[in-house]
Write a protein that holds these residues in place. Structure first.
Motif, PDB file in Angstrom:
ATOM      1  N   GLU A  42       0.805  -1.221   0.000  1.00  0.00           N
ATOM      2  CA  GLU A  42       0.000   0.000   0.000  1.00  0.00           C
ATOM      3  C   GLU A  42       0.840   1.275   0.000  1.00  0.00           C
ATOM      4  O   GLU A  42       0.460   2.273  -0.628  1.00  0.00           O
ATOM      5  N   LYS A  43       1.948   1.247   0.715  1.00  0.00           N
ATOM      6  CA  LYS A  43       2.814   2.423   0.798  1.00  0.00           C
ATOM      7  C   LYS A  43       4.262   1.998   0.543  1.00  0.00           C
ATOM      8  O   LYS A  43       5.027   1.758   1.477  1.00  0.00           O
TER       9      LYS A  43
ATOM     10  N   THR B  94       7.959   1.681   0.285  1.00  0.00           N
ATOM     11  CA  THR B  94       9.111   2.402   0.843  1.00  0.00           C
ATOM     12  C   THR B  94      10.425   1.682   0.543  1.00  0.00           C
ATOM     13  O   THR B  94      11.495   2.258   0.736  1.00  0.00           O
TER      14      THR B  94
END
Length: 215
Positions: A202-203, A205
């Motif tokens: 989802e995010k 990094t």
């Protein structure tokens, strides 16, 4: 919401990741040789097939946002995961999907600049075949030239169906060094590894790099 293809959706790690994705509203294509173990769920499409079938992989990942590989790396049914990874990476690159790989802990350093966990006397001989095979997969994607974005997750030293644990939602994320607690233990439950994995979906990094998760 993302569309995610999970190779190994009926396995321990793949099952937890599939459930976590579905619980957050993502759509999932769950792939396994035998999909009868996949429970029906809104948002889940089951596909029977093999990651070693390049044509099947190409068709299945077309249009996906993320392709997750949660499979044994050592030889199984006469096949090794590393042999399938080149066409997985190529197919992901062609469709613009990220690749997420559930790896092993053996390729983690036990300390900064220290030996790999697999090289320590304490590492069980019975696990060296699988750990070594996963390490080769990590080396392969690190050298990948397709341009596909990928992330590789090494669970803690103790991870698997024999130590299932519970969902806590609390864990640490590290890099290439094994994470241990105050008593020297390295452990993560299947549910919490799945949380960390889907958080990365989802995010994003970690781009074209490995990270590890443990308590």
């Amino acid at each position: 919401m993302a569309h995610v293809v999970v190779f190994g959706a009926t396995g321990y790690a793949g099952g937890h990741i599939t459930n976590e994705l579905l619980s957050r509203g993502h759509t999932v294509t769950g792939v396994a040789r035998d999909t009868s173990k996949l429970e029906e769920h809104e948002g889940l499409t089951a596909k029977a097939g093999s990651i070693h079938d390049a044509d099947f992989v190409g068709r299945t990942v077309d249009g996906a946002d993320v392709v997750i590989v949660a499979l044994r790396a050592a030889e199984e049914n006469g096949e090794k995961l590393i042999d399938a990874m080149p066409h997985v990476m190529q197919a992901a690159s062609a469709t613009g999907a990220r690749v997420g790989i559930v790896g092993g802990a053996g390729s983690l350093n036990v300390s900064e600049g220290g030996p790999l966990l697999i090289e320590t006397p304490e590492f069980p001989d019975a696990a060296k075949g699988e750990a070594g095979a996963h390490q080769k997969v990590l080396d392969l994607v690190r050298d990948d030239e397709t341009g596909a974005d990928w992330f590789y997750v090494s669970p803690a030293g103790e991870f698997g169906s024999w130590v299932p644990g519970e969902r806590t939602g609390t864990f640490r994320v590290g890099g290439d060094v094994l994470l241990v607690d105050g008593e020297g233990h390295s452990y993560i439950s299947g549910a919490d590894l799945a949380i960390a994995f889907v958080d990365e979906v989802e995010k994003p990094t970690h781009h074209r790099e490995r990270f590890t998760v443990a308590y």
